[in-house]
Design a protein around this motif. Structure first.
Motif, mmCIF file in Angstrom:
data_model
loop_
_atom_site.group_PDB
_atom_site.id
_atom_site.type_symbol
_atom_site.label_atom_id
_atom_site.label_comp_id
_atom_site.label_asym_id
_atom_site.label_seq_id
_atom_site.Cartn_x
_atom_site.Cartn_y
_atom_site.Cartn_z
ATOM 1 N N TRP A 16 1.228 7.681 -5.659
ATOM 2 C CA TRP A 16 -0.059 8.142 -6.168
ATOM 3 C C TRP A 16 -0.045 9.620 -6.528
ATOM 4 O O TRP A 16 -0.640 10.027 -7.530
ATOM 5 C CB TRP A 16 -1.152 7.852 -5.151
ATOM 6 N N GLN A 17 0.643 10.442 -5.727
ATOM 7 C CA GLN A 17 0.640 11.879 -5.995
ATOM 8 C C GLN A 17 1.204 12.193 -7.375
ATOM 9 O O GLN A 17 0.640 13.004 -8.130
ATOM 10 C CB GLN A 17 1.443 12.623 -4.915
ATOM 11 N N ASP A 18 2.307 11.548 -7.739
ATOM 12 C CA ASP A 18 2.888 11.783 -9.063
ATOM 13 C C ASP A 18 2.011 11.197 -10.167
ATOM 14 O O ASP A 18 1.866 11.796 -11.246
ATOM 15 C CB ASP A 18 4.289 11.179 -9.149
ATOM 16 N N PRO A 43 0.784 -1.232 0.000
ATOM 17 C CA PRO A 43 0.000 0.000 0.000
ATOM 18 C C PRO A 43 0.817 1.284 0.000
ATOM 19 O O PRO A 43 0.261 2.371 -0.086
ATOM 20 C CB PRO A 43 -0.819 -0.123 1.288
ATOM 21 N N GLY A 44 2.168 1.162 0.140
ATOM 22 C CA GLY A 44 2.999 2.356 0.200
ATOM 23 C C GLY A 44 2.867 3.257 -1.012
ATOM 24 O O GLY A 44 3.092 4.472 -0.914
ATOM 25 N N PHE A 45 2.497 2.684 -2.155
ATOM 26 C CA PHE A 45 2.304 3.498 -3.354
ATOM 27 C C PHE A 45 1.294 4.610 -3.108
ATOM 28 O O PHE A 45 1.448 5.725 -3.605
ATOM 29 C CB PHE A 45 1.830 2.606 -4.509
ATOM 30 N N PHE A 46 0.251 4.321 -2.347
ATOM 31 C CA PHE A 46 -0.825 5.286 -2.122
ATOM 32 C C PHE A 46 -0.539 6.248 -0.972
ATOM 33 O O PHE A 46 -1.253 7.232 -0.807
ATOM 34 C CB PHE A 46 -2.148 4.556 -1.853
ATOM 35 N N THR A 47 0.480 5.971 -0.160
ATOM 36 C CA THR A 47 0.746 6.802 1.011
ATOM 37 C C THR A 47 2.115 7.468 0.993
ATOM 38 O O THR A 47 2.334 8.432 1.726
ATOM 39 C CB THR A 47 0.645 5.965 2.300
ATOM 40 N N GLY A 48 3.040 6.974 0.188
ATOM 41 C CA GLY A 48 4.410 7.451 0.241
ATOM 42 C C GLY A 48 4.783 8.393 -0.889
ATOM 43 O O GLY A 48 3.926 8.847 -1.657
ATOM 44 N N VAL A 49 6.085 8.670 -0.985
ATOM 45 C CA VAL A 49 6.605 9.592 -2.006
ATOM 46 C C VAL A 49 7.753 8.954 -2.785
ATOM 47 O O VAL A 49 8.563 9.655 -3.380
ATOM 48 C CB VAL A 49 7.071 10.919 -1.360
ATOM 49 N N ARG A 50 7.823 7.637 -2.797
ATOM 50 C CA ARG A 50 8.868 6.947 -3.542
ATOM 51 C C ARG A 50 8.787 7.339 -5.016
ATOM 52 O O ARG A 50 7.707 7.313 -5.605
ATOM 53 C CB ARG A 50 8.675 5.441 -3.374
ATOM 54 N N PRO A 51 9.901 7.709 -5.652
ATOM 55 C CA PRO A 51 9.829 8.193 -7.042
ATOM 56 C C PRO A 51 9.552 7.079 -8.046
ATOM 57 O O PRO A 51 9.799 5.896 -7.783
ATOM 58 C CB PRO A 51 11.220 8.785 -7.273
ATOM 59 N N PHE A 52 9.042 7.483 -9.195
ATOM 60 C CA PHE A 52 8.928 6.561 -10.320
ATOM 61 C C PHE A 52 10.314 6.296 -10.893
ATOM 62 O O PHE A 52 11.191 7.169 -10.882
ATOM 63 C CB PHE A 52 8.039 7.159 -11.412
ATOM 64 N N ASP A 70 16.803 5.296 -14.179
ATOM 65 C CA ASP A 70 16.851 6.507 -13.366
ATOM 66 C C ASP A 70 15.465 6.877 -12.851
ATOM 67 O O ASP A 70 14.446 6.594 -13.487
ATOM 68 C CB ASP A 70 17.416 7.672 -14.186
ATOM 69 N N SER A 71 15.447 7.572 -11.699
ATOM 70 C CA SER A 71 14.185 8.090 -11.185
ATOM 71 C C SER A 71 13.737 9.264 -12.034
ATOM 72 O O SER A 71 14.555 9.987 -12.616
ATOM 73 C CB SER A 71 14.341 8.517 -9.727
ATOM 74 N N ILE A 72 12.427 9.457 -12.122
ATOM 75 C CA ILE A 72 11.857 10.518 -12.949
ATOM 76 C C ILE A 72 10.772 11.244 -12.159
ATOM 77 O O ILE A 72 10.316 10.772 -11.130
ATOM 78 C CB ILE A 72 11.259 9.964 -14.259
ATOM 79 N N THR A 73 10.363 12.394 -12.678
ATOM 80 C CA THR A 73 9.264 13.154 -12.082
ATOM 81 C C THR A 73 7.991 12.906 -12.887
ATOM 82 O O THR A 73 8.031 12.323 -13.982
ATOM 83 C CB THR A 73 9.571 14.652 -12.074
ATOM 84 N N ALA A 74 6.882 13.405 -12.374
ATOM 85 C CA ALA A 74 5.606 13.251 -13.074
ATOM 86 C C ALA A 74 5.657 13.915 -14.443
ATOM 87 O O ALA A 74 5.051 13.431 -15.407
ATOM 88 C CB ALA A 74 4.479 13.843 -12.235
ATOM 89 N N ALA A 75 6.394 15.012 -14.557
ATOM 90 C CA ALA A 75 6.484 15.729 -15.833
ATOM 91 C C ALA A 75 7.192 14.903 -16.901
ATOM 92 O O ALA A 75 7.005 15.135 -18.106
ATOM 93 C CB ALA A 75 7.210 17.058 -15.632
ATOM 94 N N ASP A 76 8.008 13.926 -16.475
ATOM 95 C CA ASP A 76 8.744 13.086 -17.432
ATOM 96 C C ASP A 76 7.924 11.910 -17.942
ATOM 97 O O ASP A 76 8.323 11.240 -18.906
ATOM 98 C CB ASP A 76 10.013 12.529 -16.766
ATOM 99 N N MET A 77 6.788 11.628 -17.312
ATOM 100 C CA MET A 77 6.009 10.454 -17.666
ATOM 101 C C MET A 77 5.290 10.658 -18.994
ATOM 102 O O MET A 77 4.743 11.728 -19.256
ATOM 103 C CB MET A 77 5.004 10.135 -16.559
ATOM 104 N N LYS A 78 5.308 9.621 -19.818
ATOM 105 C CA LYS A 78 4.717 9.697 -21.163
ATOM 106 C C LYS A 78 3.620 8.640 -21.304
ATOM 107 O O LYS A 78 3.756 7.511 -20.832
ATOM 108 C CB LYS A 78 5.778 9.451 -22.241
ATOM 109 N N PRO A 79 2.518 8.998 -21.974
ATOM 110 C CA PRO A 79 1.450 8.014 -22.222
ATOM 111 C C PRO A 79 1.976 6.800 -22.976
ATOM 112 O O PRO A 79 2.825 6.925 -23.873
ATOM 113 C CB PRO A 79 0.439 8.806 -23.068
#
Length: 451
Positions: free
Chosen positions: A308-310, A271-280, A290-299
């Protein structure tokens, strides 16, 4: 308390998929269903072999035929590590039934162990904060067997306790230390590196004969997933590492399975995905990079780990909505239902195969794996079977379903049989309300007798 993103029609709330901007799914036991009688038996045999071979347990107990104690196996049981007990609890932590090893305790013995109120303080704390038993201090005292991957651990744990008792030759064992060994066996089976190495017993068995264990999605479900993708932003969040997830997804959905989702998240560590801040983490094939931010994610891409936040930021960009309405469909009642409902603004639908295995009011459809999902000894997954009111007899699991999901279905086929505008009656958690209405297509037979 369940959160409703649904419309009000007159005085009644309704739930419908068309009200959501984004719809997500778990993979294992949600989209990818398993032939449970074969899979759970295989899992038990891998665990038992490991306990005998690596930990020195008596094969007379661990290597008995799985079928000899088939009725002992049940999803949703709790392991009391120190006492060597397996317990079934009510929603308030009340011990409804218990065994020491594989021997069931009498009512008198339960009271002798857990007191006249039949309350175990650890179980009570667990019902108040279920994540504490996942990674918190309670995880050193109790384990909940939440899905069909760890369900056979109940029998392995119990038989190992029997083995310890036999070796003690009638002397009292003050504290049992069986669980760390069973936990090592589970890690041996499921550690993500085992898939590529073709080790651990479980992965080699699945890879050598997937048709023996994996159920292919029906054309009806696949068409429904394509329809969802054409109308909504769809996503997949699975705890499986990318290589295993790709294997099972390909086998159940086909080679083009990735086209059914706008984004796929593997090794999410719920469940840590929904509660934590571990990067993608970006992937190069099956390798994490490498870790990425939400802005780097592509469809269209697959990512590992994350939070979950990202993902929500990605969904905002994909839908062009400031606050997209999100729904998540899953089977694990703590990882997929309780946690997103309690800690995010994401609504949920619970998939519980016991709903069809135990029987529903007015339904004569038989689950193909009822023999492994139904236990006459432990009783219903939904109801403890005592006397009294509806609320007094709900298991913890039926309470989670009612309080934290919009509706509960036995499989995705039940959703795929209807268009996206279909109106379902969701759970309404109010005093004296008819709480069974959110079960679809109908209420579990075990709960109906209490209403």
């Amino acid at each position: 308390m369940a959160k409703f993103s649904s419309l009000n029609v007159g005085d009644a709330k309704v739930f419908r998929l068309s009200d959501y901007d984004c719809v997500g799914f778990d993979l294992d036991n949600t989209i990818c269903r398993y032939k449970l009688s074969s899979m759970v038996k295989m899992e038990y045999e891998v665990i038992a072999d490991y306990l005998v071979r690596e930990k020195g347990y008596n094969p007379e107990y661990l290597l008995k035929p799985f079928e000899a104690n088939l009725d002992f196996v049940k999803k949703g049981l709790l392991l009391d590590f120190a006492r060597g007990n397996v317990v079934q609890i009510r929603f308030d932590g009340y011990i409804a039934k218990a065994s020491h090893g594989t021997r069931f305790l009498s009512e008198k013995e339960i009271i002798e162990v857990y007191g006249p109120n039949r309350k175990w303080d650890v179980a009570e704390k667990f019902t108040q904060n279920m994540l504490e038993a996942w990674n918190g201090p309670l995880s050193e005292k109790v384990r909940t067997l939440l899905d069909y991957f760890d369900m056979p651990a109940s029998l392995a744990f119990a038989r190992a306790v029997d083995s310890v008792d036999a070796a003690a030759e009638g002397k009292s064992v003050e504290t049992y230390t069986v669980w760390p060994d069973v936990h090592d066996a589970l890690l041996y089976m499921f550690k993500r590196e085992r898939f590529s190495l073709n080790e651990g017993g479980y992965f080699p068995a699945l890879k050598s004969d997937p048709d023996q264990y994996i159920i292919k999605c029906s054309n009806n479900v696949l068409s429904w997933l394509r329809l969802l993708k054409s109308k909504k932003v769809t996503f997949l969040i699975t705890g499986s590492h990318v290589d295993f997830a790709s294997f099972t997804a390909t086998h159940c959905m086909g080679e083009d399975w990735r086209n059914l989702f706008d984004v796929v998240v593997c090794y999410a560590r719920k469940p840590g995905f929904f509660t934590g801040v571990r990067p993608f983490i970006a992937l190069d094939g099956f390798e994490e990079r490498d870790s990425i931010t939400a802005a780097d994610m592509k469809p269209g891409n697959i990512y590992s780990q994350g939070n979950w936040q990202d993902l929500q930021q990605f969904l905002k960009m994909a839908t062009k909505e400031e606050t997209p309405k999100c729904l998540y469909v899953g089977d694990n009642l703590i990882q997929d239902i309780y946690t997103p409902s309690e800690y995010t603004r994401c609504d949920t639908v619970s998939v519980v195969e016991e709903l069809s295995a135990e029987g529903m009011v007015g339904s004569h459809k038989k689950h193909s794996d009822s023999q492994i999902l139904v236990s006459d000894t432990w009783g219903s997954y939904f109801c403890c079977g005592g006397k009294g009111s509806f609320d007094a007899n709900c298991t913890l699991w039926s309470k989670i379903i009612q309080n934290h999901s919009q509706i509960c279905v036995p499989d995705l086929e039940c959703l795929a049989n209807h268009n996206l505008d279909h109106c379902y009656s969701p759970f309404v958690v109010e005093e004296d309300s008819c709480k069974q209405m959110g079960y679809y297509p109908s209420c579990p037979a075990s709960l109906a007798v209490l209403l």
